[in-house]
Scaffold this motif. Structure first.
Motif, PDB file in Angstrom:
ATOM      1  N   ARG A 170     -10.751  -3.997   4.220  1.00  0.00           N
ATOM      2  CA  ARG A 170      -9.441  -4.388   4.765  1.00  0.00           C
ATOM      3  C   ARG A 170      -8.463  -3.217   4.746  1.00  0.00           C
ATOM      4  NH1 ARG A 170      -7.613  -7.936   8.383  1.00  0.00           N
ATOM      5  NH2 ARG A 170      -5.407  -7.480   8.426  1.00  0.00           N
ATOM      6  N   GLU A 222       0.850  -1.194   0.000  1.00  0.00           N
ATOM      7  CA  GLU A 222       0.000   0.000   0.000  1.00  0.00           C
ATOM      8  C   GLU A 222       0.886   1.244   0.000  1.00  0.00           C
ATOM      9  OE1 GLU A 222      -3.659  -0.300   2.650  1.00  0.00           O
ATOM     10  OE2 GLU A 222      -2.412  -1.934   3.383  1.00  0.00           O
ATOM     11  N   LYS A 252     -14.525   1.685  12.307  1.00  0.00           N
ATOM     12  CA  LYS A 252     -15.066   2.435  13.460  1.00  0.00           C
ATOM     13  C   LYS A 252     -14.894   3.938  13.192  1.00  0.00           C
ATOM     14  CE  LYS A 252     -13.356  -1.309  16.457  1.00  0.00           C
ATOM     15  NZ  LYS A 252     -12.387  -1.898  15.495  1.00  0.00           N
ATOM     16  N   ASP A 263      -0.912 -11.131  11.595  1.00  0.00           N
ATOM     17  CA  ASP A 263      -2.061 -11.942  11.163  1.00  0.00           C
ATOM     18  C   ASP A 263      -1.670 -13.145  10.310  1.00  0.00           C
ATOM     19  OD1 ASP A 263      -3.629 -10.028  12.359  1.00  0.00           O
ATOM     20  OD2 ASP A 263      -4.787  -9.529  10.568  1.00  0.00           O
ATOM     21  N   ARG A 305      -5.452  -0.847  11.512  1.00  0.00           N
ATOM     22  CA  ARG A 305      -6.689  -1.097  10.771  1.00  0.00           C
ATOM     23  C   ARG A 305      -7.979  -0.965  11.588  1.00  0.00           C
ATOM     24  NH1 ARG A 305      -4.691  -2.763   5.662  1.00  0.00           N
ATOM     25  NH2 ARG A 305      -2.489  -2.850   6.197  1.00  0.00           N
TER      26      ARG A 305
HETATM   27  C1  LIG Z   1     -11.767  -3.309   9.448  1.00  0.00           C
HETATM   28  C2  LIG Z   1     -10.906  -3.965  10.484  1.00  0.00           C
HETATM   29  C3  LIG Z   1     -11.174  -3.735  11.823  1.00  0.00           C
HETATM   30  C4  LIG Z   1     -10.391  -4.338  12.807  1.00  0.00           C
HETATM   31  N1  LIG Z   1     -10.687  -4.105  14.119  1.00  0.00           N
HETATM   32  C5  LIG Z   1      -9.942  -4.669  15.085  1.00  0.00           C
HETATM   33  C6  LIG Z   1     -10.207  -4.402  16.463  1.00  0.00           C
HETATM   34  O1  LIG Z   1     -11.124  -3.669  16.815  1.00  0.00           O
HETATM   35  N2  LIG Z   1      -9.406  -4.995  17.383  1.00  0.00           N
HETATM   36  C7  LIG Z   1      -8.372  -5.814  17.037  1.00  0.00           C
HETATM   37  O2  LIG Z   1      -7.689  -6.337  17.926  1.00  0.00           O
HETATM   38  N3  LIG Z   1      -8.095  -6.082  15.742  1.00  0.00           N
HETATM   39  C8  LIG Z   1      -8.848  -5.536  14.758  1.00  0.00           C
HETATM   40  N4  LIG Z   1      -8.571  -5.788  13.445  1.00  0.00           N
HETATM   41  C9  LIG Z   1      -7.462  -6.698  13.114  1.00  0.00           C
HETATM   42  C10 LIG Z   1      -6.135  -5.941  13.055  1.00  0.00           C
HETATM   43  O3  LIG Z   1      -6.263  -4.796  12.286  1.00  0.00           O
HETATM   44  C11 LIG Z   1      -5.052  -6.864  12.497  1.00  0.00           C
HETATM   45  O4  LIG Z   1      -4.858  -7.878  13.454  1.00  0.00           O
HETATM   46  C12 LIG Z   1      -3.756  -6.144  12.182  1.00  0.00           C
HETATM   47  O5  LIG Z   1      -3.950  -5.203  11.173  1.00  0.00           O
HETATM   48  C13 LIG Z   1      -2.666  -7.118  11.767  1.00  0.00           C
HETATM   49  O6  LIG Z   1      -1.520  -6.400  11.442  1.00  0.00           O
HETATM   50  P1  LIG Z   1      -0.418  -6.994  10.448  1.00  0.00           P
HETATM   51  O7  LIG Z   1       0.672  -5.973  10.435  1.00  0.00           O
HETATM   52  O8  LIG Z   1      -0.111  -8.385  10.792  1.00  0.00           O
HETATM   53  O9  LIG Z   1      -1.114  -7.076   9.014  1.00  0.00           O
HETATM   54  P2  LIG Z   1      -1.880  -6.022   8.135  1.00  0.00           P
HETATM   55  O10 LIG Z   1      -2.315  -4.852   8.922  1.00  0.00           O
HETATM   56  O11 LIG Z   1      -2.916  -6.766   7.378  1.00  0.00           O
HETATM   57  O12 LIG Z   1      -0.767  -5.516   7.097  1.00  0.00           O
HETATM   58  C14 LIG Z   1      -0.297  -6.353   6.082  1.00  0.00           C
HETATM   59  C15 LIG Z   1       0.346  -5.489   5.033  1.00  0.00           C
HETATM   60  O13 LIG Z   1       1.158  -6.269   4.172  1.00  0.00           O
HETATM   61  C16 LIG Z   1       1.040  -5.773   2.862  1.00  0.00           C
HETATM   62  N5  LIG Z   1       1.480  -6.811   1.934  1.00  0.00           N
HETATM   63  C17 LIG Z   1       0.927  -8.025   1.705  1.00  0.00           C
HETATM   64  N6  LIG Z   1       1.659  -8.711   0.790  1.00  0.00           N
HETATM   65  C18 LIG Z   1       2.701  -7.914   0.462  1.00  0.00           C
HETATM   66  C19 LIG Z   1       3.806  -8.053  -0.426  1.00  0.00           C
HETATM   67  N7  LIG Z   1       3.988  -9.152  -1.144  1.00  0.00           N
HETATM   68  N8  LIG Z   1       4.674  -7.030  -0.531  1.00  0.00           N
HETATM   69  C20 LIG Z   1       4.523  -5.895   0.196  1.00  0.00           C
HETATM   70  N9  LIG Z   1       3.498  -5.711   1.059  1.00  0.00           N
HETATM   71  C21 LIG Z   1       2.600  -6.702   1.182  1.00  0.00           C
HETATM   72  C22 LIG Z   1      -0.430  -5.408   2.771  1.00  0.00           C
HETATM   73  O14 LIG Z   1      -0.659  -4.527   1.708  1.00  0.00           O
HETATM   74  C23 LIG Z   1      -0.622  -4.748   4.134  1.00  0.00           C
HETATM   75  O15 LIG Z   1      -0.237  -3.404   4.076  1.00  0.00           O
HETATM   76  C24 LIG Z   1      -9.324  -5.184  12.433  1.00  0.00           C
HETATM   77  C25 LIG Z   1      -9.064  -5.416  11.076  1.00  0.00           C
HETATM   78  C26 LIG Z   1      -9.842  -4.798  10.110  1.00  0.00           C
HETATM   79  C27 LIG Z   1      -9.551  -5.044   8.650  1.00  0.00           C
END
Ligand SMILES: Cc1cc2nc3c(=O)[nH]c(=O)nc-3n(C[C@H](O)[C@H](O)[C@H](O)COP(=O)(O)OP(=O)(O)OC[C@H]3O[C@@H](n4cnc5c(N)ncnc54)[C@H](O)[C@@H]3O)c2cc1C
Length: 418
Positions: A126, A35, A47, A277, A42
């Protein structure tokens, strides 16, 4: 110079970079994110941001200046296309190869799609872009249908209803959020939404969707046709494991399986970690691997991995914490409910101020609190230490949870003995 490459634009990579600099790492850190935004949180997407009360800058993981001040290179709007663990190199979508000494994969998950449900009026949620597009369609008086009464579906329903949208949620299970949190919370959530004019139609499956000139027609399993203007598909997620699979890393075989790691976050390839995640991580308290989609866990995975990259060997044992806001109601959950736990309710289901505990072998194994942040604060401390408690004590609101803390527990025992 040592170079750590972190893949992903969420909180997991941001927390890793922060932890590395706080831990004194002075080598190169490169964050590569598909992105084009600064790494962000997120939860506000369904919200505060959707409701229009947060600006984008309110939920960035770090301010823009933090990255330059801390010499963290951001390669945004760029995807990692391939990982070559043997050569310790990734290939970027801008054509550049990038070598690494350690690689952290935090590629997250994507929204699950349903075949036949697509088009301009169909939404997933997402990313920031998803939230902006959906938000622009939540016009007072319009009709929104939501497939799936999970957290995202319920939160969007609440925001949309507050914006004057007529909302119907379709859920195949008997209760919303029931599978994750149990019947007490599921019933309370159904009631809360009904009071706010949102119908959650449980046991209902939407079979198909047809676009009409002015909207969408949804057909239920029973043949009923329901009209709406916009549709949110909130039916779960799919981990972004393709990069790992192509690189030969071990990935969980079950549906929704993530990148397999040990308790330190290490994948099957040397110096490649997976966190947040996308990671299916060995979790010592449960003696098995689990994949968790919680903001707090992703942040803590990042901090833990930073320490492990700096030479510690620290397993991840933190209890998973999750929250949700719907209307004025606050839901918080800690730990995992398992089949062997006995459910004990403290507080009032009618007043929607209660906590459900899972009592396992005389200990609190997990809890979910609706509008009771104090219970969570106290039980969190208790769950972190050895303790003994009965179902009667947990159910008794006069019994202070904090008295289960070791110092208080011995004072209580001497009081009883005296
Ligand atoms: C709408 C929504 C509401 C939420 N509400 C809550 C809440 O109230 N409480 C709570 O505990 N959790 C909530 N969550 C869950 C929480 O947001 C996630 O657990 C968290 O975002 C996980 O973080 P992460 O860094 O593992 O992955 P992500 O935030 O998913 O980030 C992954 C990133 O990797 C990037 N990516 C993927 N593949 C590649 C690639 N090949 N090259 C480069 N970049 C790549 C994607 O574009 C993205 O930017 C919510 C999620 C959503 C979508």
């Amino acid at each position: 110079m040592t170079r750590f490459v972190l893949v992903g634009g969420g909180v997991a990579t941001a927390a890793t970079a922060t932890g590395l600099r706080e831990g004194g790492f002075d080598g190169e850190i490169v964050i590569v994110a598909g992105e084009s935004h600064l790494p962000y949180e997120r939860p506000p997407l369904s919200k505060e941001y959707l409701a229009g009360t947060f600006a984008v800058t309110d939920f960035q993981a770090n301010d823009e200046s933090w990255y330059s001040d801390n010499a963290v290179e951001l390669v945004l709007g760029t995807r990692v296309l391939a990982v070559s663990p043997g050569e310790r190199r990734v290939s970027l979508s801008d054509g550049r190869p990038l070598g690494y000494d350690a690689l952290v994969l935090a590629t997250g998950v994507r929204a699950r799609t349903l075949p036949g449900f697509d088009g301009d009026r169909v939404h997933a949620l997402r990313t920031l872009a998803d939230s902006e597009r959906l938000g622009s369609r939540l016009v007072a008086g319009s009709r929104l249908a939501v497939l799936g009464a999970g957290f995202v579906g319920c939160e969007v329903a609440a925001v949309a209803a507050a914006r004057g949208v007529r909302v119907t949620v379709f859920e195949p299970e008997p209760l919303p959020l029931g599978r994750a949190l149990g019947p007490e919370v599921g019933r309370a959530i159904t009631g809360i939404h009904a009071e706010n004019g949102v119908e959650i139609r449980t046991g209902q499956v939407i079979r198909s969707m047809t676009e009409t000139g002015s909207g969408l027609e949804l057909t239920t399993r029973d043949g009923e046709v329901v009209e709406c203007d916009e549709l949110l598909v909130g039916v779960g997620s799919v981990p972004n494991v393709e990069l790992a699979v192509a690189a030969g890393l071990e990935v969980g075989g079950a549906a929704g399986g993530g990148i397999l790691t040990d308790e330190f976050g290490r994948t099957s390839a040397p110096d490649v970690y997976a966190i947040g995640d996308v990671a299916e991580r060995f979790y010592p308290p449960h003696g098995r691997r689990i994949r968790v989609e919680h903001h707090d866990t992703a942040v803590k995975h990042g901090a833990n991995t930073a320490r492990n990259l700096l030479g510690e060997a620290e397993p991840f044992t933190d209890r998973h914490f999750f929250w949700s806001h719907q209307y004025d109601h606050n839901l918080q959950s800690l730990g995992r409910f398992t089949a062997e736990g006995t459910r004990v309710v403290r507080g009032s289901l009618e007043e929607r101020s209660f906590t459900v505990f899972s009592l396992v072998d005389g200990r609190i194994g997990a809890m979910v609190a609706l509008n009771r942040p104090r219970d969570l604060l106290q039980a969190r401390k208790v769950m972190a230490v050895p303790h003994e408690v009965t179902a009667d004590q947990l159910a008794d609101e006069e019994f202070p949870l904090k008295s289960l803390l070791p110092s208080k527990a011995s004072a209580r025992r001497s009081e009883v003995a005296g």
